[in-house]
Design a protein around this motif. Structure first.
Motif, PDB file in Angstrom:
ATOM      1  N   UNK A  86       0.849  -1.184   0.000  1.00 48.24           N
ATOM      2  CA  UNK A  86       0.000   0.000   0.000  1.00 48.24           C
ATOM      3  C   UNK A  86       0.891   1.243   0.000  1.00 48.24           C
ATOM      4  N   UNK A  87       0.717   2.138  -0.965  1.00 50.00           N
ATOM      5  CA  UNK A  87       1.504   3.377  -0.943  1.00 50.00           C
ATOM      6  C   UNK A  87       1.286   4.131   0.370  1.00 50.00           C
ATOM      7  N   UNK A  88       2.333   4.716   0.915  1.00 52.59           N
ATOM      8  CA  UNK A  88       2.260   5.371   2.213  1.00 52.59           C
ATOM      9  C   UNK A  88       1.214   6.477   2.254  1.00 52.59           C
ATOM     10  N   UNK A  89       1.088   7.239   1.179  1.00 55.85           N
ATOM     11  CA  UNK A  89       0.089   8.308   1.153  1.00 55.85           C
ATOM     12  C   UNK A  89      -1.321   7.778   1.318  1.00 55.85           C
ATOM     13  N   UNK A  90      -1.575   6.627   0.741  1.00 58.73           N
ATOM     14  CA  UNK A  90      -2.897   6.021   0.854  1.00 58.73           C
ATOM     15  C   UNK A  90      -3.109   5.487   2.264  1.00 58.73           C
ATOM     16  N   UNK A  91      -2.074   4.890   2.831  1.00 62.72           N
ATOM     17  CA  UNK A  91      -2.183   4.401   4.212  1.00 62.72           C
ATOM     18  C   UNK A  91      -2.476   5.562   5.161  1.00 62.72           C
ATOM     19  N   UNK A  92      -1.883   6.708   4.901  1.00 63.35           N
ATOM     20  CA  UNK A  92      -2.130   7.889   5.738  1.00 63.35           C
ATOM     21  C   UNK A  92      -3.577   8.344   5.593  1.00 63.35           C
ATOM     22  N   UNK A  93      -4.110   8.358   4.367  1.00 64.82           N
ATOM     23  CA  UNK A  93      -5.510   8.731   4.152  1.00 64.82           C
ATOM     24  C   UNK A  93      -6.444   7.769   4.878  1.00 64.82           C
ATOM     25  N   UNK A  94      -6.155   6.485   4.775  1.00 66.89           N
ATOM     26  CA  UNK A  94      -6.983   5.484   5.447  1.00 66.89           C
ATOM     27  C   UNK A  94      -6.878   5.645   6.955  1.00 66.89           C
ATOM     28  N   UNK A  95      -5.677   5.929   7.420  1.00 62.01           N
ATOM     29  CA  UNK A  95      -5.451   6.136   8.845  1.00 62.01           C
ATOM     30  C   UNK A  95      -6.333   7.263   9.374  1.00 62.01           C
ATOM     31  N   UNK A 112      -9.334  -4.148   5.106  1.00 62.12           N
ATOM     32  CA  UNK A 112      -9.069  -4.837   3.845  1.00 62.12           C
ATOM     33  C   UNK A 112     -10.036  -4.351   2.761  1.00 62.12           C
ATOM     34  N   UNK A 113     -11.316  -4.309   3.078  1.00 66.70           N
ATOM     35  CA  UNK A 113     -12.326  -3.895   2.112  1.00 66.70           C
ATOM     36  C   UNK A 113     -12.160  -2.433   1.724  1.00 66.70           C
ATOM     37  N   UNK A 114     -11.941  -1.578   2.703  1.00 66.74           N
ATOM     38  CA  UNK A 114     -11.831  -0.140   2.441  1.00 66.74           C
ATOM     39  C   UNK A 114     -10.616   0.173   1.568  1.00 66.74           C
ATOM     40  N   UNK A 115      -9.462  -0.356   1.941  1.00 67.66           N
ATOM     41  CA  UNK A 115      -8.231  -0.088   1.184  1.00 67.66           C
ATOM     42  C   UNK A 115      -8.347  -0.631  -0.236  1.00 67.66           C
ATOM     43  N   UNK A 116      -8.830  -1.852  -0.365  1.00 67.23           N
ATOM     44  CA  UNK A 116      -8.950  -2.454  -1.693  1.00 67.23           C
ATOM     45  C   UNK A 116      -9.921  -1.662  -2.551  1.00 67.23           C
ATOM     46  N   UNK A 117     -11.065  -1.326  -2.000  1.00 68.90           N
ATOM     47  CA  UNK A 117     -12.044  -0.546  -2.758  1.00 68.90           C
ATOM     48  C   UNK A 117     -11.451   0.799  -3.175  1.00 68.90           C
ATOM     49  N   UNK A 118     -10.799   1.469  -2.253  1.00 76.07           N
ATOM     50  CA  UNK A 118     -10.206   2.774  -2.549  1.00 76.07           C
ATOM     51  C   UNK A 118      -9.216   2.674  -3.713  1.00 76.07           C
ATOM     52  N   UNK A 119      -8.342   1.687  -3.664  1.00 75.77           N
ATOM     53  CA  UNK A 119      -7.331   1.547  -4.712  1.00 75.77           C
ATOM     54  C   UNK A 119      -7.934   1.111  -6.050  1.00 75.77           C
ATOM     55  N   UNK A 120      -8.913   0.228  -6.005  1.00 76.76           N
ATOM     56  CA  UNK A 120      -9.543  -0.220  -7.248  1.00 76.76           C
ATOM     57  C   UNK A 120     -10.339   0.931  -7.879  1.00 76.76           C
ATOM     58  N   UNK A 121     -11.069   1.668  -7.064  1.00 71.77           N
ATOM     59  CA  UNK A 121     -11.847   2.798  -7.588  1.00 71.77           C
ATOM     60  C   UNK A 121     -10.961   3.920  -8.118  1.00 71.77           C
ATOM     61  N   UNK A 122      -9.883   4.194  -7.411  1.00 71.14           N
ATOM     62  CA  UNK A 122      -9.031   5.325  -7.802  1.00 71.14           C
ATOM     63  C   UNK A 122      -8.183   5.023  -9.020  1.00 71.14           C
ATOM     64  N   UNK A 123      -8.047   3.743  -9.331  1.00 68.75           N
ATOM     65  CA  UNK A 123      -7.208   3.306 -10.460  1.00 68.75           C
ATOM     66  C   UNK A 123      -5.767   3.789 -10.280  1.00 68.75           C
ATOM     67  N   UNK A 124      -5.400   4.116  -9.049  1.00 67.17           N
ATOM     68  CA  UNK A 124      -4.061   4.656  -8.798  1.00 67.17           C
ATOM     69  C   UNK A 124      -2.962   3.620  -8.982  1.00 67.17           C
ATOM     70  N   UNK A 125      -3.311   2.354  -8.895  1.00 73.57           N
ATOM     71  CA  UNK A 125      -2.308   1.308  -9.041  1.00 73.57           C
ATOM     72  C   UNK A 125      -2.575   0.467 -10.279  1.00 73.57           C
ATOM     73  N   UNK A 126      -3.827   0.206 -10.573  1.00 71.34           N
ATOM     74  CA  UNK A 126      -4.178  -0.743 -11.608  1.00 71.34           C
ATOM     75  C   UNK A 126      -4.489  -0.129 -12.956  1.00 71.34           C
ATOM     76  N   UNK A 127      -4.490   1.161 -13.052  1.00 72.34           N
ATOM     77  CA  UNK A 127      -4.821   1.803 -14.316  1.00 72.34           C
ATOM     78  C   UNK A 127      -6.240   1.495 -14.714  1.00 72.34           C
ATOM     79  N   UNK A 128      -6.464   1.205 -15.962  1.00 71.19           N
ATOM     80  CA  UNK A 128      -7.825   0.987 -16.435  1.00 71.19           C
ATOM     81  C   UNK A 128      -8.093  -0.481 -16.775  1.00 71.19           C
ATOM     82  N   UNK A 129      -7.390  -1.415 -16.137  1.00 72.65           N
ATOM     83  CA  UNK A 129      -7.551  -2.839 -16.480  1.00 72.65           C
ATOM     84  C   UNK A 129      -8.925  -3.356 -16.420  1.00 72.65           C
TER      85      UNK A 129
END
Length: 129
Positions: A86-95, A112-129
């Motif tokens: 998890x990128x540190x900036x995202x962990x801080x936001x979740x924190x 687990x659900x919140x972090x995964x949803x946040x990252x999948x929705x933001x496309x910050x890691x996965x792009x547009x897959x």
């Protein structure tokens, strides 16, 4: 919760969730071809929403049994996040989102659900897959 606690909780919950999924998918309710397909972002997000409100592992097992396709989509994204961390900036936001006064209200797999949803929705890691 601190960012470090977010990291720890995410990985602990990912491991617990993985054990549930593996045990339940051994009894597939959908064709294997559907289970092996690339994960759909919408399925993972929908399952994350359901997972956030599951109070315990028994309820999670029931959700996984009921919708294995969405559960596996979520599981596959969790695996990808675990590999890159998890990128540190995202962990801080979740924190910040899970301040100390809400810690007692969290369900078993909420981080687990919140972090995964946040990252999948933001496309910050996965792009547009």
């Amino acid at each position: 919760m601190t960012p470090e606690e977010i990291f720890e909780s995410f990985h602990r919950q990912a491991e617990e969730f993985s054990e549930i999924v593996v045990s339940e998918v051994q009894k597939p309710s959908v064709p294997w071809s559907a289970l092996c397909a690339p994960p759909k972002r919408t399925d993972a997000i929908a399952f994350a929403d359901e997972l956030m409100i599951c109070p315990d592992a028994n309820q999670v097992r029931e959700r996984v049994r009921r919708d294995q396709k969405k559960a596996l989509a979520f599981y596959k994204y969790v695996g990808r996040i675990s590999e890159i961390d998890i990128p540190n900036g995202i962990a801080t936001k979740v924190s910040r989102a899970f301040s100390a006064n809400r810690a007692g209200e969290l369900t078993q797999f909420c981080i687990l659900a919140f972090v995964t949803k946040f990252l999948v929705e933001s496309k910050s890691i996965f792009g547009s897959d």
